[in-house]
Design a protein around this motif. Sequence first.
Motif, PDB file in Angstrom:
ATOM      1  N   ALA A   1       0.857  -1.185   0.000  1.00 14.29           N
ATOM      2  CA  ALA A   1       0.000   0.000   0.000  1.00 14.29           C
ATOM      3  C   ALA A   1       0.894   1.235   0.000  1.00 14.29           C
ATOM      4  O   ALA A   1       1.745   1.396   0.874  1.00 14.29           O
ATOM      5  CB  ALA A   1      -0.912   0.004   1.220  1.00 14.29           C
ATOM      6  N   MET A   2       0.695   2.081  -0.995  1.00 12.09           N
ATOM      7  CA  MET A   2       1.494   3.293  -1.147  1.00 12.09           C
ATOM      8  C   MET A   2       0.868   4.418  -0.311  1.00 12.09           C
ATOM      9  O   MET A   2      -0.319   4.356   0.024  1.00 12.09           O
ATOM     10  CB  MET A   2       1.542   3.703  -2.612  1.00 12.09           C
ATOM     11  N   PRO A   3       1.638   5.451  -0.018  1.00  9.57           N
ATOM     12  CA  PRO A   3       1.076   6.596   0.694  1.00  9.57           C
ATOM     13  C   PRO A   3      -0.141   7.150  -0.057  1.00  9.57           C
ATOM     14  O   PRO A   3      -0.154   7.199  -1.290  1.00  9.57           O
ATOM     15  CB  PRO A   3       2.223   7.617   0.699  1.00  9.57           C
ATOM     16  N   GLY A   4      -1.150   7.525   0.710  1.00  7.28           N
ATOM     17  CA  GLY A   4      -2.368   8.079   0.121  1.00  7.28           C
ATOM     18  C   GLY A   4      -3.487   7.061  -0.012  1.00  7.28           C
ATOM     19  O   GLY A   4      -4.590   7.399  -0.421  1.00  7.28           O
ATOM     20  N   THR A   5      -3.201   5.797   0.315  1.00  3.49           N
ATOM     21  CA  THR A   5      -4.232   4.771   0.233  1.00  3.49           C
ATOM     22  C   THR A   5      -4.839   4.533   1.611  1.00  3.49           C
ATOM     23  O   THR A   5      -4.296   4.977   2.629  1.00  3.49           O
ATOM     24  CB  THR A   5      -3.662   3.450  -0.316  1.00  3.49           C
ATOM     25  N   THR A   6      -5.956   3.827   1.621  1.00  5.18           N
ATOM     26  CA  THR A   6      -6.643   3.496   2.871  1.00  5.18           C
ATOM     27  C   THR A   6      -7.103   2.042   2.828  1.00  5.18           C
ATOM     28  O   THR A   6      -6.959   1.361   1.801  1.00  5.18           O
ATOM     29  CB  THR A   6      -7.886   4.394   3.084  1.00  5.18           C
ATOM     30  N   ALA A   7      -7.715   1.601   3.891  1.00  2.00           N
ATOM     31  CA  ALA A   7      -8.274   0.250   3.932  1.00  2.00           C
ATOM     32  C   ALA A   7      -9.368   0.068   2.877  1.00  2.00           C
ATOM     33  O   ALA A   7      -9.643  -1.066   2.468  1.00  2.00           O
ATOM     34  CB  ALA A   7      -8.819  -0.049   5.323  1.00  2.00           C
ATOM     35  N   ASP A   8      -9.974   1.157   2.425  1.00  2.00           N
ATOM     36  CA  ASP A   8     -10.968   1.050   1.347  1.00  2.00           C
ATOM     37  C   ASP A   8     -10.355   0.443   0.097  1.00  2.00           C
ATOM     38  O   ASP A   8     -11.020  -0.305  -0.629  1.00  2.00           O
ATOM     39  CB  ASP A   8     -11.565   2.419   1.007  1.00  2.00           C
ATOM     40  N   ASN A   9      -9.092   0.735  -0.189  1.00  2.00           N
ATOM     41  CA  ASN A   9      -8.433   0.154  -1.358  1.00  2.00           C
ATOM     42  C   ASN A   9      -8.325  -1.367  -1.217  1.00  2.00           C
ATOM     43  O   ASN A   9      -8.503  -2.094  -2.190  1.00  2.00           O
ATOM     44  CB  ASN A   9      -7.053   0.767  -1.574  1.00  2.00           C
ATOM     45  N   ASP A  10      -8.053  -1.837  -0.003  1.00  2.00           N
ATOM     46  CA  ASP A  10      -8.001  -3.280   0.232  1.00  2.00           C
ATOM     47  C   ASP A  10      -9.364  -3.917  -0.027  1.00  2.00           C
ATOM     48  O   ASP A  10      -9.456  -5.013  -0.593  1.00  2.00           O
ATOM     49  CB  ASP A  10      -7.548  -3.582   1.658  1.00  2.00           C
ATOM     50  N   ASP A  11     -10.417  -3.226   0.368  1.00  2.00           N
ATOM     51  CA  ASP A  11     -11.773  -3.729   0.145  1.00  2.00           C
ATOM     52  C   ASP A  11     -12.086  -3.803  -1.353  1.00  2.00           C
ATOM     53  O   ASP A  11     -12.630  -4.798  -1.843  1.00  2.00           O
ATOM     54  CB  ASP A  11     -12.778  -2.832   0.877  1.00  2.00           C
ATOM     55  N   TRP A  12     -11.734  -2.758  -2.090  1.00  2.00           N
ATOM     56  CA  TRP A  12     -11.939  -2.762  -3.538  1.00  2.00           C
ATOM     57  C   TRP A  12     -11.172  -3.910  -4.182  1.00  2.00           C
ATOM     58  O   TRP A  12     -11.678  -4.594  -5.083  1.00  2.00           O
ATOM     59  CB  TRP A  12     -11.506  -1.431  -4.157  1.00  2.00           C
ATOM     60  N   ILE A  13      -9.949  -4.130  -3.740  1.00  2.00           N
ATOM     61  CA  ILE A  13      -9.134  -5.219  -4.279  1.00  2.00           C
ATOM     62  C   ILE A  13      -9.831  -6.554  -4.067  1.00  2.00           C
ATOM     63  O   ILE A  13      -9.955  -7.362  -4.999  1.00  2.00           O
ATOM     64  CB  ILE A  13      -7.721  -5.211  -3.663  1.00  2.00           C
ATOM     65  N   ALA A  14     -10.301  -6.798  -2.869  1.00  2.00           N
ATOM     66  CA  ALA A  14     -10.972  -8.076  -2.574  1.00  2.00           C
ATOM     67  C   ALA A  14     -12.191  -8.277  -3.467  1.00  2.00           C
ATOM     68  O   ALA A  14     -12.420  -9.385  -3.973  1.00  2.00           O
ATOM     69  CB  ALA A  14     -11.362  -8.121  -1.094  1.00  2.00           C
ATOM     70  N   ARG A  15     -12.963  -7.223  -3.689  1.00  2.00           N
ATOM     71  CA  ARG A  15     -14.170  -7.340  -4.520  1.00  2.00           C
ATOM     72  C   ARG A  15     -13.818  -7.558  -5.993  1.00  2.00           C
ATOM     73  O   ARG A  15     -14.466  -8.335  -6.699  1.00  2.00           O
ATOM     74  CB  ARG A  15     -15.053  -6.105  -4.336  1.00  2.00           C
ATOM     75  N   LYS A  16     -12.780  -6.888  -6.470  1.00  2.00           N
ATOM     76  CA  LYS A  16     -12.351  -7.079  -7.862  1.00  2.00           C
ATOM     77  C   LYS A  16     -11.810  -8.497  -8.064  1.00  2.00           C
ATOM     78  O   LYS A  16     -12.087  -9.137  -9.081  1.00  2.00           O
ATOM     79  CB  LYS A  16     -11.273  -6.054  -8.231  1.00  2.00           C
ATOM     80  N   ILE A  17     -11.029  -8.994  -7.108  1.00  2.00           N
ATOM     81  CA  ILE A  17     -10.470 -10.349  -7.204  1.00  2.00           C
ATOM     82  C   ILE A  17     -11.597 -11.382  -7.278  1.00  2.00           C
ATOM     83  O   ILE A  17     -11.540 -12.307  -8.097  1.00  2.00           O
ATOM     84  CB  ILE A  17      -9.521 -10.638  -6.027  1.00  2.00           C
ATOM     85  N   ARG A  18     -12.602 -11.239  -6.438  1.00  2.00           N
ATOM     86  CA  ARG A  18     -13.727 -12.186  -6.480  1.00  2.00           C
ATOM     87  C   ARG A  18     -14.377 -12.206  -7.864  1.00  2.00           C
ATOM     88  O   ARG A  18     -14.766 -13.263  -8.359  1.00  2.00           O
ATOM     89  CB  ARG A  18     -14.770 -11.831  -5.426  1.00  2.00           C
ATOM     90  N   THR A  19     -14.474 -11.052  -8.491  1.00  2.00           N
ATOM     91  CA  THR A  19     -15.067 -10.963  -9.825  1.00  2.00           C
ATOM     92  C   THR A  19     -14.203 -11.698 -10.845  1.00  2.00           C
ATOM     93  O   THR A  19     -14.709 -12.476 -11.663  1.00  2.00           O
ATOM     94  CB  THR A  19     -15.273  -9.486 -10.222  1.00  2.00           C
TER      95      THR A  19
END
Length: 157
Positions: free
Chosen positions: A62-80
């Motif tokens: 995780a780069m500066p400027g990111t949040t846990a929301d990015n992790d959530d988006w990643i999980a949802r995209k991976i499932r797709t």
Amino acid sequence: MSSEVADLIARIEEQQERLQFITFTHDDAWRLGSLIVGLGQERSLGITIDITKGDQQVFHAAMPGTTADNDDWIARKIRTVRRYAASSFLVGRRHVLAGTNFNEVTGLPLSLYAAHGGSFPIVIRDAGLVGTVTVSGLPQADDHALVVEALETFLGL
């Protein structure tokens, strides 16, 4: 607009056919992930990068400027990607072309599945889907483009 979306779909399908591996190891995941981190650092991008092999997360940064929301988006995209064996951007663009809402049509909750750009299947040629490489933090087309750029560089294409 529909011809533009159809052209984009054709480009993504071509990318998926072209950007395949012969093998994919944990070391490959580290090198690919590090390549994306380097691109993000050079461009001062606020992105999160994730690579899976099978069910195992083998790279995450995780780069500066990111949040846990990015992790959530990643999980949802991976499932797709796992469910449809296709790029999350491709799945979403197909629904845009059809004039449908992905989550409504499939009945899959947005809290678990996102057909937004940024997750790309890691495919072993003649063996199939073995993992995912995902970026979150940019507009979806840019997330997708960054992953494609990194895969092209990594695969020497």
